[in-house]
Write a protein that holds these residues in place. Structure first.
Motif, PDB file in Angstrom:
ATOM      1  N   ALA A 152       0.814  -1.206   0.000  1.00  0.00           N
ATOM      2  CA  ALA A 152       0.000   0.000   0.000  1.00  0.00           C
ATOM      3  C   ALA A 152       0.852   1.262   0.000  1.00  0.00           C
ATOM      4  O   ALA A 152       1.912   1.315   0.641  1.00  0.00           O
ATOM      5  CB  ALA A 152      -0.928   0.009   1.213  1.00  0.00           C
ATOM      6  N   LYS A 153       0.377   2.258  -0.721  1.00  0.00           N
ATOM      7  CA  LYS A 153       0.941   3.600  -0.681  1.00  0.00           C
ATOM      8  C   LYS A 153      -0.190   4.564  -0.382  1.00  0.00           C
ATOM      9  O   LYS A 153      -1.307   4.396  -0.846  1.00  0.00           O
ATOM     10  CB  LYS A 153       1.627   3.956  -2.001  1.00  0.00           C
ATOM     11  N   TRP A 154       0.132   5.590   0.403  1.00  0.00           N
ATOM     12  CA  TRP A 154      -0.891   6.530   0.873  1.00  0.00           C
ATOM     13  C   TRP A 154      -0.643   7.875   0.209  1.00  0.00           C
ATOM     14  O   TRP A 154       0.446   8.439   0.289  1.00  0.00           O
ATOM     15  CB  TRP A 154      -0.804   6.658   2.388  1.00  0.00           C
ATOM     16  N   ILE A 155      -1.661   8.397  -0.452  1.00  0.00           N
ATOM     17  CA  ILE A 155      -1.573   9.686  -1.141  1.00  0.00           C
ATOM     18  C   ILE A 155      -2.477  10.677  -0.419  1.00  0.00           C
ATOM     19  O   ILE A 155      -3.647  10.387  -0.152  1.00  0.00           O
ATOM     20  CB  ILE A 155      -2.001   9.549  -2.611  1.00  0.00           C
ATOM     21  N   GLY A 156      -1.932  11.853  -0.088  1.00  0.00           N
ATOM     22  CA  GLY A 156      -2.740  12.843   0.606  1.00  0.00           C
ATOM     23  C   GLY A 156      -1.979  14.128   0.858  1.00  0.00           C
ATOM     24  O   GLY A 156      -0.793  14.265   0.549  1.00  0.00           O
ATOM     25  N   TRP A 157      -2.678  15.076   1.429  1.00  0.00           N
ATOM     26  CA  TRP A 157      -2.100  16.373   1.788  1.00  0.00           C
ATOM     27  C   TRP A 157      -1.305  16.223   3.072  1.00  0.00           C
ATOM     28  O   TRP A 157      -1.747  15.557   4.019  1.00  0.00           O
ATOM     29  CB  TRP A 157      -3.236  17.380   1.948  1.00  0.00           C
ATOM     30  N   ALA A 158      -0.140  16.845   3.120  1.00  0.00           N
ATOM     31  CA  ALA A 158       0.740  16.732   4.283  1.00  0.00           C
ATOM     32  C   ALA A 158       0.318  17.636   5.434  1.00  0.00           C
ATOM     33  O   ALA A 158       0.920  17.590   6.507  1.00  0.00           O
ATOM     34  CB  ALA A 158       2.184  17.045   3.891  1.00  0.00           C
ATOM     35  N   GLY A 159      -0.690  18.485   5.228  1.00  0.00           N
ATOM     36  CA  GLY A 159      -1.176  19.340   6.301  1.00  0.00           C
ATOM     37  C   GLY A 159      -0.429  20.639   6.463  1.00  0.00           C
ATOM     38  O   GLY A 159      -0.712  21.411   7.386  1.00  0.00           O
ATOM     39  N   VAL A 160       0.553  20.897   5.596  1.00  0.00           N
ATOM     40  CA  VAL A 160       1.339  22.126   5.672  1.00  0.00           C
ATOM     41  C   VAL A 160       1.450  22.744   4.278  1.00  0.00           C
ATOM     42  O   VAL A 160       1.371  22.041   3.272  1.00  0.00           O
ATOM     43  CB  VAL A 160       2.763  21.862   6.222  1.00  0.00           C
ATOM     44  N   VAL A 190      -6.674  25.387   0.250  1.00  0.00           N
ATOM     45  CA  VAL A 190      -7.034  24.779   1.532  1.00  0.00           C
ATOM     46  C   VAL A 190      -8.158  25.565   2.191  1.00  0.00           C
ATOM     47  O   VAL A 190      -9.105  24.994   2.741  1.00  0.00           O
ATOM     48  CB  VAL A 190      -5.807  24.703   2.462  1.00  0.00           C
ATOM     49  N   HIS A 191      -8.056  26.891   2.126  1.00  0.00           N
ATOM     50  CA  HIS A 191      -9.065  27.750   2.752  1.00  0.00           C
ATOM     51  C   HIS A 191     -10.437  27.531   2.129  1.00  0.00           C
ATOM     52  O   HIS A 191     -11.445  27.391   2.835  1.00  0.00           O
ATOM     53  CB  HIS A 191      -8.639  29.207   2.609  1.00  0.00           C
ATOM     54  N   GLN A 192     -10.484  27.485   0.796  1.00  0.00           N
ATOM     55  CA  GLN A 192     -11.768  27.361   0.100  1.00  0.00           C
ATOM     56  C   GLN A 192     -12.253  25.914   0.043  1.00  0.00           C
ATOM     57  O   GLN A 192     -13.440  25.642   0.195  1.00  0.00           O
ATOM     58  CB  GLN A 192     -11.635  27.899  -1.332  1.00  0.00           C
ATOM     59  N   ASP A 228     -15.925  25.368  -6.582  1.00  0.00           N
ATOM     60  CA  ASP A 228     -14.884  25.394  -7.614  1.00  0.00           C
ATOM     61  C   ASP A 228     -13.539  24.963  -7.040  1.00  0.00           C
ATOM     62  O   ASP A 228     -12.789  24.206  -7.681  1.00  0.00           O
ATOM     63  CB  ASP A 228     -14.774  26.796  -8.220  1.00  0.00           C
ATOM     64  N   ALA A 229     -13.229  25.441  -5.837  1.00  0.00           N
ATOM     65  CA  ALA A 229     -11.975  25.050  -5.190  1.00  0.00           C
ATOM     66  C   ALA A 229     -11.987  23.565  -4.853  1.00  0.00           C
ATOM     67  O   ALA A 229     -10.955  22.887  -4.943  1.00  0.00           O
ATOM     68  CB  ALA A 229     -11.759  25.888  -3.928  1.00  0.00           C
TER      69      ALA A 229
END
Length: 435
Positions: A152-160, A190-192, A228-229
């Motif tokens: 398995a490999k995990w793809i995602g936002w690092a939070g920074v 991230v905000h939107q 849209d974001a």
């Protein structure tokens, strides 16, 4: 004497299950005596095989009985053990887990230096104990014992926010050691997308809290700009998945943050095996129809081969929304749209119980248990473990405990409420009111 409905010697199949079982026997016969026809009929055989597996008496959502589940899991493991890579090592099925956040938290220590810590998020905990049957159009995989059974490999936002190329390159290398692949989102997205459409619109609606009033939002955070974001962020996730996808991989998308992702992935490669799982409730169709762009979201999710939910009710609500809002046909297996079937099923998630059992044997845990027993000796302990979330009802729980003590003064020195609350969604104003 009544005929056994599973008797393959009967001349004429009278039920759908009998017909499917008979067709399976015929396929076996054809593979032995007509091997050259197997390739041309492969797709149809796979389709029928999936149908016969999904049709079970007393279970209209196609979840296999436990003994067949375990049998299939053992078969999957034996197949994996029998396959080898070119370097001689055993080959495993590749699984790309795609979620909004990675299972690790990144902290920048320098221009090209990062430190990583395992995240305590609910999704990470859930996947450690997840067991479910995963269907896709050309493959049946049993996610037995969690994602540990797969490469398995995990793809995602690092939070920074990492705006510079040097930082992105360094973080990518550091995450690769944890089998993680980052998606780099800028602050505005991230905000939107995250604070906006995900946590300001989808999350309240899915928990029956309703939509916020448009006039409460700033002009830069209208429903449309957030939507849209949201679509743009989902496309960014899809671009990273497409970059690392290899033929035969299974892509497992998670939660309401990525409802557009199945559609984006299928547009890139229609044969890609895609599943989507929701970790929150799915509301009734009457609630879901209040959401702007409701139809577009439903059709995007339906692009997946399998859609999973925690409970039967959530799955039923999703099928109902597809039939009432989109006008599609709901079947016992899922939702059908112009001949394309998206399987919909309930897969209850548990915990990794072995992890807790092992922890109980640790000396430091035993010492802490001894301290707690001495601290609360002679009193009953009521334990609450929740995220510090506005839907968890923590203030109501405390008020209820207060009312209990007021009405039962004889219990005041005999019972104690111990509440553990984990901070969450610190960027959402409604959640911050609890802190």
């Amino acid at each position: 004497m009544p005929r056994n409905k599973y008797n393959r010697n009967s001349a004429i199949p009278t039920t759908r299950l009998e017909r499917l079982l008979r067709e399976r026997e015929l396929r076996k016969f054809n593979r032995i005596f007509h091997p050259n026809e197997e390739a041309s009929n492969g797709y149809r055989e796979t389709e029928l095989f999936e149908h016969e597996l999904s049709l079970r008496e007393g279970n209209n959502w196609g979840i296999p009985p436990e003994e067949e589940f375990l049998e299939g899991a053992a078969a999957a493991r034996s197949l994996n053990q029998g396959c080898e890579r070119q370097d001689g090592r055993p080959s495993k099925q590749r699984l790309l887990v795609v979620a909004n956040r990675l299972p690790v938290s990144a902290v920048r220590r320098g221009e090209d230096s990062w430190s990583l810590e395992i995240s305590g998020g609910g999704l990470v905990t859930a996947l450690l104990g997840f067991s479910a049957a995963f269907y896709s159009s050309n493959l049946l995989i049993y996610l037995y014992g969690g994602v540990k059974e797969f490469e398995a490999k995990w793809i995602g936002w690092a939070g920074v926010n990492v705006p510079d190329k040097i930082g992105q390159r360094a973080l990518t290398i550091a995450l690769a050691e944890k089998r993680c692949i980052p998606v780099f989102l800028d602050e505005e997205i991230v905000h939107q997308y995250y604070n906006g459409y995900c946590n300001n619109i989808l999350w309240p609606l899915f928990h029956y809290l309703g939509l916020p009033q448009e006039d409460r939002l700033a002009t830069t955070r209208s429903f449309q700009s957030q939507f849209d974001a949201y679509k743009k962020a989902n496309q960014m996730f899809a671009d990273v998945v497409n970059k690392h996808y290899e033929e035969g991989d299974v892509v497992w998308c998670h939660d309401y943050h990525l409802m557009f992702l199945p559609k984006c992935l299928k547009e890139y490669n229609y044969t890609m095996k895609v599943g989507w799982f929701l970790h929150t409730p799915f509301p009734s169709s009457e609630i879901h129809r209040t959401l702007p762009s409701r139809s577009e979201l439903l059709r995007s999710v339906l692009a997946a081969d399998l859609v999973g939910f925690h409970t039967y009710d959530y799955a039923r609500h999703f099928v109902s929304a597809c039939t009432r809002i989109l006008g599609l046909e709901g079947t016992p297996e899922g939702v059908e749209d112009q001949g394309k079937l998206t399987r919909v099923a309930a897969f209850p998630i548990g915990i990794d119980s072995d992890r807790f059992i092992r922890a109980l044997k640790l000396p430091q845990v035993q010492d802490h248990i001894k301290v707690l027993k001495e601290m609360f000796a002679g009193r009953k302990v009521m334990l609450g473990v929740d995220r510090l979330d506005m839907i968890k009802g923590i203030p109501q729980k405390i008020l209820a405990f207060e009312k209990f003590l007021e009405e039962n003064p004889n219990w005041r020195d005999k019972v104690v409420l111990l509440q553990i609350a984990v901070p969450t969604r610190t960027d959402v104003p409604e959640c911050m009111l609890l802190y």
